[in-house]
Design a protein around this motif. Structure first.
Motif, mmCIF file in Angstrom:
data_model
loop_
_atom_site.group_PDB
_atom_site.id
_atom_site.type_symbol
_atom_site.label_atom_id
_atom_site.label_comp_id
_atom_site.label_asym_id
_atom_site.label_seq_id
_atom_site.Cartn_x
_atom_site.Cartn_y
_atom_site.Cartn_z
ATOM 1 N N ILE A 83 30.818 115.156 -14.129
ATOM 2 C CA ILE A 83 30.116 114.436 -13.058
ATOM 3 C C ILE A 83 29.083 113.476 -13.671
ATOM 4 N N MET A 84 28.679 112.508 -12.871
ATOM 5 C CA MET A 84 27.596 111.592 -13.230
ATOM 6 C C MET A 84 26.804 111.294 -11.969
ATOM 7 N N ALA A 85 25.486 111.424 -12.068
ATOM 8 C CA ALA A 85 24.634 111.200 -10.896
ATOM 9 C C ALA A 85 23.520 110.208 -11.242
ATOM 10 N N ASP A 86 23.233 109.283 -10.324
ATOM 11 C CA ASP A 86 22.134 108.347 -10.573
ATOM 12 C C ASP A 86 20.895 108.742 -9.782
ATOM 13 N N THR A 87 19.843 107.944 -9.885
ATOM 14 C CA THR A 87 18.582 108.260 -9.206
ATOM 15 C C THR A 87 18.550 107.712 -7.782
ATOM 16 N N HIS A 88 19.690 107.197 -7.330
ATOM 17 C CA HIS A 88 19.770 106.622 -5.987
ATOM 18 C C HIS A 88 20.593 107.494 -5.043
ATOM 19 N N GLY A 89 20.869 108.714 -5.463
ATOM 20 C CA GLY A 89 21.585 109.650 -4.604
ATOM 21 C C GLY A 89 23.094 109.617 -4.728
ATOM 22 N N ASN A 90 23.625 108.839 -5.678
ATOM 23 C CA ASN A 90 25.078 108.759 -5.858
ATOM 24 C C ASN A 90 25.547 109.757 -6.912
ATOM 25 N N ILE A 91 26.580 110.509 -6.596
ATOM 26 C CA ILE A 91 27.169 111.469 -7.540
ATOM 27 C C ILE A 91 28.681 111.257 -7.553
ATOM 28 N N LEU A 92 29.235 111.057 -8.724
ATOM 29 C CA LEU A 92 30.676 110.868 -8.876
ATOM 30 C C LEU A 92 31.268 111.978 -9.723
ATOM 31 N N TYR A 93 32.535 112.304 -9.459
ATOM 32 C CA TYR A 93 33.236 113.198 -10.375
ATOM 33 C C TYR A 93 34.348 112.416 -11.065
ATOM 34 N N PHE A 94 34.473 112.635 -12.381
ATOM 35 C CA PHE A 94 35.420 111.895 -13.215
ATOM 36 C C PHE A 94 36.607 112.785 -13.578
ATOM 37 N N PHE A 95 37.040 113.552 -12.589
ATOM 38 C CA PHE A 95 38.222 114.407 -12.720
ATOM 39 C C PHE A 95 37.984 115.563 -13.691
ATOM 40 N N GLU A 96 39.086 116.221 -14.054
ATOM 41 C CA GLU A 96 38.953 117.497 -14.768
ATOM 42 C C GLU A 96 39.374 117.416 -16.218
ATOM 43 N N ARG A 97 38.955 118.441 -16.953
ATOM 44 C CA ARG A 97 39.431 118.674 -18.319
ATOM 45 C C ARG A 97 39.913 120.114 -18.400
ATOM 46 N N GLU A 98 41.055 120.299 -19.017
ATOM 47 C CA GLU A 98 41.607 121.637 -19.261
ATOM 48 C C GLU A 98 41.083 122.097 -20.619
ATOM 49 N N ALA A 128 25.912 119.701 -8.466
ATOM 50 C CA ALA A 128 24.926 118.729 -8.950
ATOM 51 C C ALA A 128 23.857 118.461 -7.894
ATOM 52 N N ARG A 129 24.309 118.373 -6.650
ATOM 53 C CA ARG A 129 23.368 118.114 -5.546
ATOM 54 C C ARG A 129 22.397 119.288 -5.376
ATOM 55 N N ALA A 130 22.867 120.484 -5.664
ATOM 56 C CA ALA A 130 22.035 121.689 -5.477
ATOM 57 C C ALA A 130 20.807 121.718 -6.369
ATOM 58 N N CYS A 131 20.857 120.985 -7.483
ATOM 59 C CA CYS A 131 19.694 121.004 -8.394
ATOM 60 C C CYS A 131 19.128 119.599 -8.619
ATOM 61 N N ASP A 132 19.404 118.688 -7.678
ATOM 62 C CA ASP A 132 18.913 117.300 -7.774
ATOM 63 C C ASP A 132 19.226 116.701 -9.134
ATOM 64 N N TYR A 133 20.475 116.800 -9.523
ATOM 65 C CA TYR A 133 20.897 116.408 -10.866
ATOM 66 C C TYR A 133 20.910 114.899 -11.063
ATOM 67 N N VAL A 134 20.569 114.485 -12.281
ATOM 68 C CA VAL A 134 20.637 113.076 -12.681
ATOM 69 C C VAL A 134 21.277 113.003 -14.064
ATOM 70 N N GLY A 135 22.222 112.072 -14.221
ATOM 71 C CA GLY A 135 22.844 111.877 -15.532
ATOM 72 C C GLY A 135 24.217 112.517 -15.623
ATOM 73 N N ALA A 136 24.685 112.680 -16.868
ATOM 74 C CA ALA A 136 26.005 113.273 -17.116
ATOM 75 C C ALA A 136 25.895 114.785 -17.166
ATOM 76 N N GLY A 137 26.854 115.445 -16.561
ATOM 77 C CA GLY A 137 26.883 116.909 -16.587
ATOM 78 C C GLY A 137 28.308 117.395 -16.383
ATOM 79 N N THR A 138 28.528 118.639 -16.673
ATOM 80 C CA THR A 138 29.867 119.216 -16.511
ATOM 81 C C THR A 138 29.768 120.537 -15.760
ATOM 82 N N VAL A 139 30.560 120.657 -14.713
ATOM 83 C CA VAL A 139 30.612 121.891 -13.927
ATOM 84 C C VAL A 139 31.868 122.645 -14.331
ATOM 85 N N GLU A 140 31.679 123.863 -14.798
ATOM 86 C CA GLU A 140 32.797 124.647 -15.325
ATOM 87 C C GLU A 140 33.261 125.681 -14.302
#
Length: 480
Positions: free
Chosen positions: A212-227, A262-274
């Protein structure tokens, strides 16, 4: 942002510097005494000796790193992964010193750094969880009661943990007490926090993660999955994108769940949800990694997006310039972590000098590398030499390019995981997509690797002999 300090070493430091260079941003490298001649030191615009070889005396010296960044006029600090990348105190100190931490805010790192706090944070979004308890325990009697309720086998996990440390699978009640004590001891030693929790052990699990990637303007995108199911010691060694088992509907469902995390912790930047996925394709939230992942290149190749560039833009306060609808999966990518490890001896680190070190090249081949010929592999850090990535129009093409790249990668002086990687990519279970996190336990052994090597040598000898005989039997024009 005109200058950034990269608080890391090796291939990830070079990786970040390459993008910064393309963006017209100056870079500062830090290095320990043993890394004085490392590629990342020469690649940077400026380099500063930070301390002695042990990471506790160099790459983990947060206050000193911040001091250097300020002295050299850096605007921000990129932590890479490992070392201080998920250290909330360091991120907070960077913020408090008027610098930009190119990563999430310290509060998000703290929340997601504790598996129990993370579970609590995402509860409101009704994200699927593995059955278990939501509190740390140390009482064996209570643990037995919980285990009976959710049913064996169970998994004991360190709350503050990662990388497989403080983790124990318990098949039967009689082993619970000893395994729990071991988990607590290991967690205390590794993280300074012995709290553990219990959850149902998912049999035949697959490890699927969402970028995922989230900006400081409330936008959060997911860039698909990794196996990421091919693992040794609960640590990834082979990754690919996309996963062969996800349908478009399941992909969207998991992506939206990752966005909610990501929204649950007010996330900003690159992150990965496993997530863990069971044999019936039910998925369960595992944890969130609040940094750039080692395996991010496979995502970059299938999306055409530079994740490091996005990290920097988000850290500068820019709005994400793409939408979820615009993101598409293009082709397939596979990655092998090339470790200086001995796959014939339980993947133990293999140190020594790189007497030969030649990187593979070719269409669809990418090597994120931190070493060069003649360098010593130090004992002080993670033994990863590079990441070998292959891209193709489809999975088969990506795998074939990977196999050729492995053959073309020449390393002498240390044992590496190249041979193991070839074993994986050649194996029917991997090629068919019918595998899980037990791949090594089910299929791999040193004997199997040796047998494959001997068969390859035999085939090569036969081909060489045939060619020799062919050359000898060529019609020669007699001379007079």
């Amino acid at each position: 942002m005109k200058k950034i300090l990269i608080a890391n070493r090796g291939e990830i430091a070079v990786r970040v510097m390459k993008t910064a260079q393309k963006m017209g941003i100056k870079t500062v490298a830090i290095y320990s005494t043993v890394d004085r001649n490392a590629p990342h030191v020469r690649f940077a615009d400026e380099a500063v000796l930070i301390g002695e070889a042990p990471s506790s005396e160099s790459y983990l010296l947060g206050d000193k790193i911040i001091e250097v960044a300020k002295e050299l006029g850096a605007d921000g600090i990129h932590p890479g992964y490992g070392f201080l990348s998920e250290n909330a105190d360091f991120a907070e100190a960077v913020e408090n010193n008027g610098l930009i931490f190119i990563g999430p805010k310290s509060a998000a790192i703290r929340t997601m750094g504790s598996k129990l706090a993370a579970k609590e944070a995402v509860k409101q979004y009704k994200i699927p969880m593995v059955p278990g308890i939501d509190e740390a325990i140390s009482d064996v009697k209570k643990a037995k009661a919980i285990a009976k309720e959710i049913g064996f086998p169970i998994l004991i996990k360190a709350s503050a943990g990662g990388g497989g440390k403080g983790m124990r699978i318990v098949e039967e009640e009689k082993n619970l007490e000893s395994q729990m004590n071991r988990a607590i001891s290991e967690a205390t030693s590794a993280f300074g926090d012995g709290s553990v929790f219990i959850e149902k052990y998912v049999s035949s699990p697959r490890h699927i993660e969402i970028q995922i990637m989230a900006d400081t303007h409330g936008n959060i995108l997911y860039f698909f999955e990794r196996e990421c199911s091919i693992q040794r010691r609960h640590q990834k060694v082979v990754e690919e994108a996309p996963s062969v088992i996800l349908t478009p509907q399941l992909r969207a469902k998991m992506g939206e769940a990752a966005v909610d995390v990501a929204r649950a912790c007010d996330y900003v930047g690159a992150g990965t949800v496993e997530f863990l996925m069971d044999a019936s394709h039910n998925f369960y939230f595992l944890e969130m990694n609040t940094r750039l992942q080692v395996e991010h290149p496979v995502t970059e190749l299938i999306t055409g997006v530079d994740l490091v560039a996005l990290q920097i833009k988000v850290a500068r306060g820019e709005k994400l310039s793409i939408t979820q609808e615009e993101l598409k999966i293009m082709g397939h990518a596979v990655e092998l972590r090339v470790y200086a490890e001995d796959p014939l001896n339980e993947f133990l680190p293999s140190v020594g000098m790189l007497e030969t070190y030649k990187l593979p090249k070719g269409e669809g081949v990418r090597v994120d590398n931190g070493f060069e010929e003649g360098m010593d592999v130090p004992i002080y850090y993670d033994p990863m030499l590079s990441k070998l990535i292959a891209y193709g129009a489809n999975r088969e093409e990506a795998i074939q390019r990977m196999l050729k790249a492995i053959d073309d990668y020449k390393i002498e002086g240390v044992m590496t995981t190249l041979g193991f990687g070839k074993f994986v990519f050649d194996h029917e279970a991997f090629r068919s997509g019918n595998f899980d996190t037990h791949f090594i336990k089910n299929y791999y052994s040193p004997q199997a690797l040796l047998k494959e090597a001997r068969e390859e040598a035999k085939i090569a000898a036969i081909i060489a002999l045939k060619q020799y005989n062919k050359d000898q039997n060529k019609v020669r024009i007699p001379t007079t």
